[in-house]
Design a protein around this motif. Structure first.
Motif, PDB file in Angstrom:
ATOM      1  N   ARG A 242     -40.376 -14.164 -31.604  1.00  8.67           N
ATOM      2  CA  ARG A 242     -39.065 -13.602 -31.311  1.00  8.67           C
ATOM      3  C   ARG A 242     -38.546 -13.987 -29.925  1.00  8.67           C
ATOM      4  NH1 ARG A 242     -36.845 -10.710 -27.994  1.00  8.67           N
ATOM      5  NH2 ARG A 242     -38.705 -10.029 -26.936  1.00  8.67           N
ATOM      6  N   ARG A 243     -39.443 -14.228 -28.994  1.00  3.42           N
ATOM      7  CA  ARG A 243     -39.027 -14.544 -27.624  1.00  3.42           C
ATOM      8  C   ARG A 243     -38.319 -15.886 -27.501  1.00  3.42           C
ATOM      9  NH1 ARG A 243     -44.742 -12.931 -25.169  1.00  3.42           N
ATOM     10  NH2 ARG A 243     -45.251 -13.988 -27.096  1.00  3.42           N
ATOM     11  N   GLU A 244     -38.379 -16.726 -28.544  1.00  4.03           N
ATOM     12  CA  GLU A 244     -37.648 -17.998 -28.533  1.00  4.03           C
ATOM     13  C   GLU A 244     -36.175 -17.811 -28.886  1.00  4.03           C
ATOM     14  OE1 GLU A 244     -39.181 -21.283 -30.722  1.00  4.03           O
ATOM     15  OE2 GLU A 244     -41.210 -21.038 -29.950  1.00  4.03           O
ATOM     16  N   PHE A 245     -35.811 -16.602 -29.325  1.00  4.28           N
ATOM     17  CA  PHE A 245     -34.469 -16.350 -29.841  1.00  4.28           C
ATOM     18  C   PHE A 245     -33.693 -15.423 -28.918  1.00  4.28           C
ATOM     19  CE2 PHE A 245     -37.154 -17.467 -33.348  1.00  4.28           C
ATOM     20  CZ  PHE A 245     -36.354 -18.231 -34.185  1.00  4.28           C
ATOM     21  N   TYR A 246     -32.379 -15.587 -28.926  1.00  9.07           N
ATOM     22  CA  TYR A 246     -31.469 -14.702 -28.201  1.00  9.07           C
ATOM     23  C   TYR A 246     -30.749 -13.832 -29.220  1.00  9.07           C
ATOM     24  CZ  TYR A 246     -27.314 -13.187 -25.699  1.00  9.07           C
ATOM     25  OH  TYR A 246     -26.309 -12.426 -25.168  1.00  9.07           O
ATOM     26  N   TYR A 247     -30.853 -12.523 -29.075  1.00 10.79           N
ATOM     27  CA  TYR A 247     -30.224 -11.568 -29.983  1.00 10.79           C
ATOM     28  C   TYR A 247     -28.762 -11.395 -29.599  1.00 10.79           C
ATOM     29  CZ  TYR A 247     -29.114  -7.076 -32.116  1.00 10.79           C
ATOM     30  OH  TYR A 247     -28.526  -6.065 -32.831  1.00 10.79           O
ATOM     31  N   GLN A 248     -27.853 -11.636 -30.546  1.00  8.76           N
ATOM     32  CA  GLN A 248     -26.429 -11.504 -30.278  1.00  8.76           C
ATOM     33  C   GLN A 248     -25.876 -10.157 -30.732  1.00  8.76           C
ATOM     34  OE1 GLN A 248     -24.343 -13.389 -28.544  1.00  8.76           O
ATOM     35  NE2 GLN A 248     -22.669 -12.000 -28.954  1.00  8.76           N
ATOM     36  N   GLY A 249     -26.395  -9.624 -31.828  1.00  7.47           N
ATOM     37  CA  GLY A 249     -25.892  -8.341 -32.325  1.00  7.47           C
ATOM     38  C   GLY A 249     -25.665  -8.392 -33.823  1.00  7.47           C
ATOM     39  N   ASP A 250     -24.893  -7.445 -34.300  1.00  8.19           N
ATOM     40  CA  ASP A 250     -24.604  -7.311 -35.720  1.00  8.19           C
ATOM     41  C   ASP A 250     -23.916  -8.572 -36.245  1.00  8.19           C
ATOM     42  OD1 ASP A 250     -23.884  -6.419 -38.269  1.00  8.19           O
ATOM     43  OD2 ASP A 250     -23.333  -4.440 -37.552  1.00  8.19           O
TER      44      ASP A 250
END
Length: 87
Positions: free
Chosen positions: A13-21
């Motif tokens: 998961r740390r390779e990804f950037y969470y943007q939202g819904d």
């Protein structure tokens, strides 16, 4: 949590950037007032259960990915390139 990138395979998961819904938010009109704009900019639902989120594979192929996951169990149910997902 592990996310399966459709291009690169399973990654941390740390390779990804969470943007939202992944569902688009309705932007208020310019004259909607302070409360409407405050809600739009700062307030989000925080559901327990299955959600569809938008993530960017920032440390990989840089693709935008829609991740269907369970926020209670952290189980990733499905991933797909955002460009191939119907809203």
């Amino acid at each position: 949590m592990r996310i399966n990138c459709p291009n690169c395979g399973e990654r941390d998961r740390r390779e990804f950037y969470y943007q939202g819904d992944a569902i688009a938010l309705d932007r208020p009109s310019e004259d909607a007032g302070d409360q409407a704009w405050d809600d739009y900019l700062h307030n989000r639902d925080n559901p327990a259960g299955v959600t569809r989120d938008l993530w960017c594979h920032e440390a990989g192929c840089r693709a935008w990915i829609v991740v269907t996951r369970n926020t209670v169990t952290h189980e990733v149910l499905e991933t797909a390139l955002a460009e191939q997902v119907q809203a």
